[in-house]
Design an enzyme around this catalytic site. Structure first.
Site, PDB file in Angstrom:
ATOM      1  N   CYS A 103       4.585  -4.354 -14.599  1.00  0.00           N
ATOM      2  CA  CYS A 103       3.864  -3.141 -14.973  1.00  0.00           C
ATOM      3  C   CYS A 103       4.574  -2.433 -16.128  1.00  0.00           C
ATOM      4  O   CYS A 103       3.933  -1.968 -17.074  1.00  0.00           O
ATOM      5  CB  CYS A 103       3.736  -2.210 -13.772  1.00  0.00           C
ATOM      6  SG  CYS A 103       2.777  -0.710 -14.107  1.00  0.00           S
ATOM      7  N   CYS A 199       2.664  -0.065  -5.294  1.00  0.00           N
ATOM      8  CA  CYS A 199       1.618   0.963  -5.345  1.00  0.00           C
ATOM      9  C   CYS A 199       0.273   0.468  -4.834  1.00  0.00           C
ATOM     10  O   CYS A 199      -0.486   1.239  -4.246  1.00  0.00           O
ATOM     11  CB  CYS A 199       1.485   1.519  -6.758  1.00  0.00           C
ATOM     12  SG  CYS A 199       0.823   0.370  -7.998  1.00  0.00           S
TER      13      CYS A 199
END
Length: 364
Positions: A103, A199
């Site tokens: 990410c 997440c």
């Protein structure tokens, strides 16, 4: 005229205080939450993970308190392609990826930075605990001064261009100091719990998540020992990782651990804890920060995963942008797909992805 910074705001205390620190340094700050994953359950259960609606509202309230503009940018399609797609493929191959590093590489410090610059910003910023400095005409990364919170491990993919346009204002503070600042200036997130889970998998059940995403049943297989004897049945290799003990459902009178995952045969090799210790590996997909390329062997400090202690060893360049990593002491559960990261004292040298684990060779 003040220089403009676009700050990634997760709704947590670190990025919230980062906004305040940047203001104090004279920057024009614009707060942005990157929307990368939609999961209404996070909001309904008040979990407040970094991608939840709850955290978006926390970030919005902080921006209002600090009187800075606030926006939400949509990166969901790119995140699903670059991060979740790779995450699933790696587990299917019997590897254990690190989506937070991916990410940072593809979303935060590439796509988000590019959007910030295209909007006329001079910099982007995050609340990471690490420090960016310049030495001998080249940007470098140093560990955050708070050893317990240092996040330099997940930042090894930075390019010089990205470092030139990135600010990390929290790196010179301890976590306790950041919380004290937040409380002093009246930010309600001053005592907000840190997000520790992935997440997009708030329950930490990556196997269940993968099975749901690929929309088909994961094929079960067999646990075996090193001699090939069947010990029992597993529910699919995506549910397991190297070093795992819990959830195996095997009773042999002694603890067993995952030693190896073989996607070709759909078998998982189990063994004893001492068999997990190795001292050599091959890493690929390398990136170095103080220099462009490793031209000769180098003795460095090494971390084989985010939570591991620092080890000492040698990295040796080989063909195809790879290195052999020789650790001076055996490390437990070196895992393909995880990142191995290199340091010289507090300076981040670089890192790469663990491609192969080699059986231990006795160190002379």
């Amino acid at each position: 005229m003040s220089k403009k910074v676009v700050l990634g705001m997760s709704g947590g205390v670190d990025s919230s205080v980062a906004a305040y620190l940047l203001q104090k340094q004279g920057y024009e700050v614009i707060g942005v939450t990157m929307k990368v994953w939609e999961d209404s359950k996070n909001y309904e259960q008040n979990q407040g993970g970094c991608c939840s609606l709850f955290s978006v509202e926390d970030a919005r309230r902080v921006a209002y308190k600090l009187k800075i503009p606030f926006y939400v940018m949509d990166f969901k399609d790119e995140f699903k392609d670059k991060i979740i797609g790779k995450f699933i493929k790696e587990y299917v191959k019997g590897r254990t990826p690190n989506p937070c590093i991916d990410c940072n590489k593809y979303i935060k410090f590439h796509s988000f930075l590019n959007r910030a610059l295209n909007l006329g910003a001079d910099y982007m910023a995050t609340g990471h605990y690490a420090r960016i400095e310049k030495e001998d005409g080249r940007y470098i990364i140093k560990k955050g001064i708070d050893n317990k919170k240092d996040q330099s491990y997940v930042l090894y993919n930075f390019t010089q261009h990205q470092l030139k346009h990135t600010l990390l204002p929290c790196g010179g503070y301890t976590k306790d100091n950041i919380r004290k600042i937040a409380k002093t200036i009246g930010l309600e997130v001053y005592d907000k719990k840190d997000s520790e889970e992935i997440c997009f998998i708030p329950d930490n059940n990556h196997g269940k998540f993968i099975e749901k995403e690929i929309k088909k049943d994961i094929k079960a297989g067999y646990f075996i020992n090193k001699q090939g004897k069947v010990l029992g049945k597993h529910k699919g290799i995506v549910y397991y990782t190297i070093g795992q003990r819990k959830g195996l459902g095997i009773s042999t009178g002694k603890p067993l651990y995952v030693l190896k995952i073989n996607p070709k045969t759909n078998q998982i090799v189990l063994g004893e804890n001492e068999e997990l210790f190795k001292n050599q590996l091959i890493a690929k997909d390398l990136n170095f920060i103080p220099f462009e390329k490793l031209s000769k062997s180098m003795e460095v400090d090494i971390k084989i995963r985010y939570t591991s202690k620092i080890s000492r060893g040698i990295i040796i360049p080989i063909k195809n942008n790879a290195v052999i990593v020789k650790l001076f002491e055996d490390e437990r559960a070196i895992t393909k797909g995880q990142s191995v990261v290199f340091y010289s004292n507090d300076m981040l040298i670089g890192g790469g992805v663990i491609h192969k684990v080699i059986d231990s060779v006795k160190n002379e």
